[in-house]
Design a protein around this motif. Structure first.
Motif, PDB file in Angstrom:
ATOM      1  N   LEU A  76       3.214   1.427  -5.163  1.00 32.31           N
ATOM      2  CA  LEU A  76       3.354   0.795  -3.848  1.00 32.31           C
ATOM      3  C   LEU A  76       3.676   1.829  -2.778  1.00 32.31           C
ATOM      4  N   SER A  77       4.508   2.783  -3.129  1.00 36.80           N
ATOM      5  CA  SER A  77       4.851   3.848  -2.190  1.00 36.80           C
ATOM      6  C   SER A  77       3.615   4.686  -1.845  1.00 36.80           C
ATOM      7  N   ALA A  78       2.822   4.996  -2.857  1.00 36.37           N
ATOM      8  CA  ALA A  78       1.601   5.780  -2.623  1.00 36.37           C
ATOM      9  C   ALA A  78       0.606   5.002  -1.764  1.00 36.37           C
ATOM     10  N   ARG A  79       0.464   3.706  -2.063  1.00 37.96           N
ATOM     11  CA  ARG A  79      -0.457   2.893  -1.263  1.00 37.96           C
ATOM     12  C   ARG A  79       0.017   2.782   0.179  1.00 37.96           C
ATOM     13  N   ASP A  80       1.314   2.569   0.359  1.00 37.74           N
ATOM     14  CA  ASP A  80       1.862   2.464   1.711  1.00 37.74           C
ATOM     15  C   ASP A  80       1.661   3.757   2.493  1.00 37.74           C
ATOM     16  N   LEU A  81       1.803   4.878   1.821  1.00 38.41           N
ATOM     17  CA  LEU A  81       1.582   6.168   2.465  1.00 38.41           C
ATOM     18  C   LEU A  81       0.136   6.295   2.949  1.00 38.41           C
ATOM     19  N   GLU A  82      -0.809   5.882   2.114  1.00 33.94           N
ATOM     20  CA  GLU A  82      -2.223   5.958   2.502  1.00 33.94           C
ATOM     21  C   GLU A  82      -2.543   4.973   3.626  1.00 33.94           C
ATOM     22  N   VAL A  83      -1.958   3.795   3.586  1.00 33.21           N
ATOM     23  CA  VAL A  83      -2.189   2.810   4.650  1.00 33.21           C
ATOM     24  C   VAL A  83      -1.631   3.324   5.972  1.00 33.21           C
ATOM     25  N   LYS A  84      -0.444   3.916   5.943  1.00 29.86           N
ATOM     26  CA  LYS A  84       0.134   4.482   7.167  1.00 29.86           C
ATOM     27  C   LYS A  84      -0.733   5.610   7.702  1.00 29.86           C
ATOM     28  N   ARG A  85      -1.254   6.424   6.782  1.00 33.65           N
ATOM     29  CA  ARG A  85      -2.129   7.525   7.198  1.00 33.65           C
ATOM     30  C   ARG A  85      -3.397   6.976   7.839  1.00 33.65           C
ATOM     31  N   ALA A  86      -3.967   5.925   7.240  1.00 27.79           N
ATOM     32  CA  ALA A  86      -5.166   5.313   7.809  1.00 27.79           C
ATOM     33  C   ALA A  86      -4.877   4.706   9.179  1.00 27.79           C
ATOM     34  N   CYS A  87      -3.731   4.049   9.327  1.00 26.37           N
ATOM     35  CA  CYS A  87      -3.370   3.453  10.620  1.00 26.37           C
ATOM     36  C   CYS A  87      -3.197   4.524  11.685  1.00 26.37           C
ATOM     37  N   THR A  88      -2.553   5.616  11.333  1.00 29.52           N
ATOM     38  CA  THR A  88      -2.350   6.709  12.288  1.00 29.52           C
ATOM     39  C   THR A  88      -3.688   7.302  12.707  1.00 29.52           C
ATOM     40  N   LEU A  89      -4.564   7.519  11.739  1.00 32.49           N
ATOM     41  CA  LEU A  89      -5.877   8.087  12.060  1.00 32.49           C
ATOM     42  C   LEU A  89      -6.711   7.121  12.897  1.00 32.49           C
ATOM     43  N   ALA A  90      -6.625   5.821  12.593  1.00 28.73           N
ATOM     44  CA  ALA A  90      -7.365   4.830  13.383  1.00 28.73           C
ATOM     45  C   ALA A  90      -6.887   4.841  14.829  1.00 28.73           C
ATOM     46  N   THR A  91      -5.600   5.003  15.027  1.00 29.28           N
ATOM     47  CA  THR A  91      -5.058   5.070  16.382  1.00 29.28           C
ATOM     48  C   THR A  91      -5.532   6.331  17.085  1.00 29.28           C
ATOM     49  N   LYS A  92      -5.489   7.448  16.379  1.00 29.91           N
ATOM     50  CA  LYS A  92      -5.920   8.711  16.983  1.00 29.91           C
ATOM     51  C   LYS A  92      -7.409   8.678  17.333  1.00 29.91           C
ATOM     52  N   LEU A  93      -8.187   7.999  16.509  1.00 28.95           N
ATOM     53  CA  LEU A  93      -9.621   7.874  16.782  1.00 28.95           C
ATOM     54  C   LEU A  93      -9.916   6.797  17.822  1.00 28.95           C
ATOM     55  N   ARG A  94      -8.890   6.039  18.195  1.00 31.64           N
ATOM     56  CA  ARG A  94      -9.020   4.920  19.133  1.00 31.64           C
ATOM     57  C   ARG A  94      -9.981   3.848  18.614  1.00 31.64           C
ATOM     58  N   ILE A  95      -9.898   3.601  17.316  1.00 34.87           N
ATOM     59  CA  ILE A  95     -10.707   2.522  16.757  1.00 34.87           C
ATOM     60  C   ILE A  95      -9.847   1.304  16.414  1.00 34.87           C
TER      61      ILE A  95
END
Length: 139
Positions: A76-95
């Protein structure tokens, strides 16, 4: 926030090193926005975004199949880390929808949505089948 660039109608191709499911996700993602949305500097971020999504998706079956509490906590910790990373990247990409909105525009759209609509006290429609209407109308 709009990006001002000529819309060429050409979308960036998926990198050759992406697996086929991620290549399809790349195509879906870049086509969801105009071709002028993407800059070459966005490509590595998009590549990492898709990788984070794939890793989070890959961890999901492991979570479903585990019965050990310690393993579950780690997964769960690993999945949450990847989800947070995806959310951060989506924000940076403005998608991400939140990163594309402008607070001033959102407020104006909310105000404009109510203009012209009748006020609650202006409806004036009485439903003869509603017993409450008959009671409060004094009939």
């Amino acid at each position: 926030m709009k990006r001002h660039a000529p819309d060429t109608g050409r979308f960036p191709p998926a990198p050759a090193d992406l697996p086929q499911p991620q290549r399809e996700q790349w195509d879906e993602t870049v086509r969801a926005f105009g071709s002028s949305w993407w800059k070459p500097s966005d490509y590595p971020l998009l590549h990492e975004y898709l990788r984070a999504l794939a890793m989070a998706d890959g961890i999901a079956p492991l979570i479903a199949g585990t019965t050990d509490a310690d393993d579950l906590r780690k997964l769960l910790s690993a999945r949450d880390l990847e989800v947070k990373r995806a959310c951060t990247l989506a924000t940076k990409l403005r998608i991400a929808p939140q990163s594309r909105s402008d607070r001033h525009l959102a407020g104006r759209l909310a105000r404009d949505a109510g203009r012209g609509a009748p006020k609650p006290w202006e409806f004036g429609v009485i439903d003869p089948d509603d017993p409450g209407e008959r009671f409060f109308a004094g009939r």
